[in-house]
Design an enzyme around this catalytic site. Structure first.
Site, PDB file in Angstrom:
ATOM      1  N   ASN A 233       0.745  -1.355   0.186  1.00 27.41           N
ATOM      2  CA  ASN A 233       0.037  -0.007   0.086  1.00 27.41           C
ATOM      3  C   ASN A 233       0.881   1.326  -0.142  1.00 27.41           C
ATOM      4  O   ASN A 233       0.360   2.167  -0.561  1.00 27.41           O
ATOM      5  CB  ASN A 233      -1.157   0.104   1.182  1.00 27.41           C
ATOM      6  CG  ASN A 233      -0.341  -0.262   2.479  1.00 27.41           C
ATOM      7  OD1 ASN A 233       0.444  -1.287   2.657  1.00 27.41           O
ATOM      8  ND2 ASN A 233      -0.523   0.780   3.611  1.00 27.41           N
ATOM      9  N   HIS A 328      -4.763  -3.991  10.649  1.00 29.37           N
ATOM     10  CA  HIS A 328      -5.154  -4.625   9.240  1.00 29.37           C
ATOM     11  C   HIS A 328      -5.888  -5.910   9.253  1.00 29.37           C
ATOM     12  O   HIS A 328      -5.978  -6.634   8.491  1.00 29.37           O
ATOM     13  CB  HIS A 328      -3.908  -4.747   8.325  1.00 29.37           C
ATOM     14  CG  HIS A 328      -3.012  -3.471   8.268  1.00 29.37           C
ATOM     15  ND1 HIS A 328      -3.623  -2.435   7.980  1.00 29.37           N
ATOM     16  CD2 HIS A 328      -1.711  -3.340   8.686  1.00 29.37           C
ATOM     17  CE1 HIS A 328      -2.240  -1.477   7.915  1.00 29.37           C
ATOM     18  NE2 HIS A 328      -1.503  -1.906   8.441  1.00 29.37           N
TER      19      HIS A 328
HETATM   20 FE   LIG Z   1       1.503  -2.244   4.264  1.00 32.79          FE
END
Ligand SMILES: [Fe+2]
Length: 459
Positions: A233, A328
């Site tokens: 990301n 996450h």
């Molecule tokens: Fe990450």
């Protein structure tokens, strides 16, 4: 006999007491209670020696290499020049003092808000001999810098090969420790990097100068060993607030991968063969739903893997499917739903992911029975399933993920909130030895380890 039993019992009790002090046993596996500072990391200052610009006019910097085709007989060499384009030529050869061959590359550059990159060169060396040490020189015409690399052995089922695993590295003081520990292992030949490279996007306006400092920081490894790249990301760099709307712009200009040689149509998902391993890189941040390019590619790709040629099937991705930290949590779930049945059917050996800044290893489990009405939504032991390893513990400035879901789920075999790296050491078609090294220990100390028995070749 009469004396032997009590002493063995005593030893057993002692071991139980000692291990109770080290680990907490819960419903699942082991949660290590190894304690360390939990505060955020700090990036190394911009004037740190690890970021220093090499001396000389237009000297090549940020040198990095990666595999250049499907079977490992090509290598992509990349570097940056800052003063002017200079030459994209590479001189190379097997004799250090006689670089008989040359290849011509190309350069590119990009703008990102108020930043303009240097001249980013990429040059592919082809038709290399396997298992051979090559010396190479870049910066022809200005300041020449020389490096070397060793090509992998020819692809084959019993070829030993050792991979390093690093994820979410960043450029903090902890990142430097991780890289130093990795480098101190003389066995490791190639890094499988599971995404999140520089963390430049954590700076105002995604200050791309921090992409340059990262490139200089890791050069001491990346110029000599291929690093196999996965996009995380922190590579997206999507910033519409400053007019930057093209995802992955810095990453895709700087880090080329051989995606076309595996029939992929984008540099975020691809595969390579290296020694006895078949490595599939997936993109957590590119579309993977049915009919999408990545879905179609993977559907066609998995049946191509010939386990008689490359017994070890390894998948890299950024966002983990099995993660029991409160960071996450379940972000990898939608991709798991799409692809997990294929992984089980094709007997993937191991899946490495990053993203969560800690370490975790799963048992072999699958969760593929659910069909919206049957209620079967719990991971179950499955000998055809991969082991899932989260290794996002490279040590970036965001700090450790040290908050875990409790109790530890059944599927989780071992978890610990420490920075570190891992080594996956393939011995032959049936056996590989895996070790995870926390930063607080020397490289020779394995904090977690297991023997892998190949899913295809196990008896
Ligand atoms: Fe990450």
């Amino acid at each position: 006999m009469g004396r032997w039993w009590p002493s063995r019992l005593l030893l057993g009790l002692l071991c139980a007491v000692v291990s109770a002090g080290l680990v907490g046993r819960t419903d699942g596996g082991v949660t290590s209670s190894f304690v360390r500072k939990a505060e955020k990391g700090v990036d190394m200052p911009i004037d740190s020696d690890v970021f220093s610009v090499p001396p000389g006019y237009n000297a090549p910097q940020q040198v990095h290499i990666t595999q250049g085709n499907h079977d490992g007989s090509a290598m992509i060499l990349s570097w940056v020049t800052e003063d002017e384009p200079g030459s994209s030529k590479v001189l190379y050869g097997t004799d250090k003092d006689q670089l008989d061959f040359y290849a011509e590359g190309k350069y590119t550059r990009y703008k990102f808000y108020n930043y303009t990159s240097g001249y980013i060169h990429h040059c592919t060396l082809r038709h290399l001999k396997h298992d051979t040490k090559y010396y190479y020189a870049v910066g022809i015409g200005h300041t020449i810098r020389k490096f070397w690399f060793t090509t992998p052995p020819e692809v084959g089922p019993d070829v030993p090969y050792t991979f390093g695993l690093i994820g979410d590295l960043g450029q903090s003081h902890d990142s430097n420790v991780t890289l130093t520990h990795y480098e101190s292992n003389p066995k490791a030949q190639t890094v499988l990097f599971v995404g999140d490279l520089s963390y430049a996007d954590t700076y105002p306006n995604h200050d791309n100068v921090r992409w340059d400092t990262w490139g200089r920081f890791v050069e001491r490894s990346t110029a000599y060993q291929p690093w196999i790249w996965t996009a995380g990301n922190h590579e997206i760099d999507f910033a519409p607030e400053i007019g930057e709307t093209v995802p992955f712009k810095p990453f895709s200009h700087r880090y080329h991968v051989p995606y076309r040689s595996s029939g992929s149509t984008a540099p975020f998902w691809y595969s390579i063969k290296r020694a006895s391993a078949y490595i599939i890189v997936l993109a957590s941040y590119s579309a993977y739903g049915k009919y999408t390019p990545q879905y179609q590619w993977l559907e066609a790709e998995l049946p191509k893997v010939n386990r008689s040629e490359t017994p070890w099937l390894i998948v890299l991705m950024h966002s983990p499917w099995y993660n029991s930290y409160n960071y996450h949590y379940m972000e990898g779930e939608s991709m798991r739903v799409m692809f997990e049945p294929w992984f089980v059917k094709n007997k993937v050996d191991v899946v490495f992911a990053g993203h969560v800044h800690a370490y975790e290893r799963s048992h072999r489990v699958s969760n593929i029975a659910y069909n919206i009405v049957n209620g079967k939504c719990k991971p179950v032991p499955d000998e055809s399933a991969p082991v899932y390893i989260t290794i996002g513990d490279g040590g970036n400035l965001e700090g450790l993920a040290n908050n875990m879901t409790e109790p530890q789920p059944d599927y989780s075999a071992f978890r610990e909130a420490s920075f570190g790296h891992a080594i996956f050491e393939i011995k032959n078609r049936t056996h590989a030895y895996y070790t995870w090294h926390r930063n607080q220990d020397g490289n020779a100390v394995a904090a977690d380890s297991m023997w892998f028995y190949n899913r295809y070749w196990k008896s």
